[in-house]
Design an enzyme around this catalytic site. Structure first.
Site, PDB file in Angstrom:
ATOM      1  N   GLY A 114      -5.591  -8.803  10.577  1.00  0.00           N
ATOM      2  CA  GLY A 114      -5.401  -8.786  12.085  1.00  0.00           C
ATOM      3  C   GLY A 114      -4.926  -7.321  12.767  1.00  0.00           C
ATOM      4  N   GLY A 115      -4.723  -6.385  11.979  1.00  0.00           N
ATOM      5  CA  GLY A 115      -4.649  -5.076  12.502  1.00  0.00           C
ATOM      6  C   GLY A 115      -5.485  -4.401  13.094  1.00  0.00           C
ATOM      7  N   ALA A 122      -8.271  -2.908  10.418  1.00  0.00           N
ATOM      8  CA  ALA A 122      -8.865  -4.004   9.572  1.00  0.00           C
ATOM      9  C   ALA A 122      -9.646  -4.994  10.491  1.00  0.00           C
ATOM     10  CB  ALA A 122      -7.359  -4.723   8.969  1.00  0.00           C
ATOM     11  N   ARG A 154       0.197 -12.533   8.457  1.00  0.00           N
ATOM     12  CA  ARG A 154       1.406 -13.111   8.220  1.00  0.00           C
ATOM     13  C   ARG A 154       1.557 -14.693   8.508  1.00  0.00           C
ATOM     14  NH1 ARG A 154       5.945  -9.639   7.447  1.00  0.00           N
ATOM     15  NH2 ARG A 154       5.619  -7.430   7.452  1.00  0.00           N
ATOM     16  N   LEU A 204       2.831  -7.914   2.244  1.00  0.00           N
ATOM     17  CA  LEU A 204       2.564  -7.182   0.987  1.00  0.00           C
ATOM     18  C   LEU A 204       3.780  -7.186  -0.191  1.00  0.00           C
ATOM     19  CD1 LEU A 204       1.678  -3.852   2.986  1.00  0.00           C
ATOM     20  CD2 LEU A 204       0.207  -5.431   1.639  1.00  0.00           C
ATOM     21  N   LYS A 242       3.170   7.011   3.193  1.00  0.00           N
ATOM     22  CA  LYS A 242       1.852   7.162   2.805  1.00  0.00           C
ATOM     23  C   LYS A 242       1.333   7.859   1.460  1.00  0.00           C
ATOM     24  CE  LYS A 242      -0.693   4.449   5.729  1.00  0.00           C
ATOM     25  NZ  LYS A 242      -1.557   3.375   5.206  1.00  0.00           N
TER      26      LYS A 242
END
Length: 325
Positions: free
Chosen positions: A16-17, A20, A39, A67, A169
């Site tokens: 949903g990002g 993405a 989620r 995650l 990251k």
């Protein structure tokens, strides 16, 4: 992008990002079956836009997991040929109260969980989305040399500067590449710069805020610094390219334009004169250069900056994010 002949199944984490969502859209339009991790599949505000995408009704399945939920990730990845690991928390502010829990744990342990699930499911290929934040924080890189895939962010320097997102990251990407080498997993990483452009989701993401602030905050003064940007749709293209091209290997920097803050605001003013722009700029000396040559050699192309801005502002206006100015 090549048309997918069979209905290959691909899992996209954090479906949903901002980035993405575009990856899911492009996969669905190319005939893929998509497993998306979210989620809460029932949260229409965060994920409703995915269900409205073309081919979503028959080819998109959303899985409730995050995650840190290894079993949930295993269920989502089961039966998939490939995994595109896009999910990662991105802070809207620099000062994160608890960086270990909010950024480092989801980034590092989350990536580890995804890769373990990939190995368990015997997926053929994995693309992990990292960031130029894992490339550019390196005070020892030669000043006159463009940063390429051999350049890695210095973790200790990140800790000193409290750049927790960049640290997370960097650690997650380096561990992913080492894990893949050790376990003979076909894995590629993509490192995008600041993603801008139209949003598919209704909630505003951190990188879109950067452009929105220039349009509406009306600050007295902002720093005139280098902004290294890329269109979100070009990032989605790069992720699919890295997945679909058999010759893709290692890391790929994904960035298209470097523009100073003042020049970006002047461009915006010329196109949209009626918004509330910063009043002045403070000079900041910067000379960092970054190269996406390796990705371009793979076949990647990117949009002109003007097209990205036009499409982004149109999206902000239609979404009511710019008020009635």
């Amino acid at each position: 992008m090549a048309q997918c002949v069979e209905k290959e199944r691909v899992c996209v984490t954090g479906a949903g990002g901002y980035v993405a969502s575009w990856v899911v859209k492009f996969l669905l339009s190319n005939g893929y079956m998509v497993h998306g991790t979210v989620r809460d599949p029932c949260d229409e505000k965060k994920n409703g836009h995915l269900k409205k995408l073309k081919n979503a009704t028959e080819n998109l399945q959303l899985f409730k997991t995050d995650l840190l939920d290894y079993e949930g990730l295993c269920a989502a990845i089961a039966g998939c040929t490939g995994v595109l690991h896009v999910a990662c928390p991105v802070p809207a502010v620099r000062d994160v109260p608890n960086p270990e829990a909010e950024l480092l744990e989801p980034a590092i342990t989350g990536t580890r969980n995804v890769l373990n699930a990939c190995l368990n499911a015997k997926v053929k290929k994995v693309v992990v989305v990292s960031s130029v934040g894992a490339v550019m924080v390196n005070p020892n890189w030669p000043k006159d040399q463009a940063m390429d895939e051999n350049c890695w962010t210095d973790g200790e320097h990140c800790k000193t500067l409290k750049l927790w997102y960049c640290l997370g990251k960097t650690l997650a990407e380096s561990e992913a590449l080492e894990y893949a080498r050790r376990n003979e997993l076909n894995l590629v990483t993509v490192c995008p710069s600041i993603c801008i452009g139209p949003m598919l989701q209704s909630t505003v993401n951190a990188s879109s805020l950067f452009l929105l602030h220039y349009l509406k905050d009306g600050k007295e003064s902002v720093e005139d610094e280098d902004r290294i940007v890329v269109d979100v749709r070009d990032v989605a293209d790069a992720i699919l390219l890295a997945y679909e091209k058999p010759e893709a290997e290692g890391r790929y920097i994904c960035s298209s334009h470097t523009v100073r803050s003042r020049a970006l605001v002047e461009m915006l003013k010329g196109m949209y004169p009626n918004y509330n722009y910063p009043k002045s700029f403070t000079e900041v000396k910067q000379d960092a250069k970054i190269s996406s040559e390796k990705l371009q050699n793979l076949g990647w192309k990117f949009r002109p900056l003007e097209e990205t801005i036009v499409d982004a502002v149109k999206n902000y206006e239609e979404s009511g994010l710019l008020g009635n100015e």
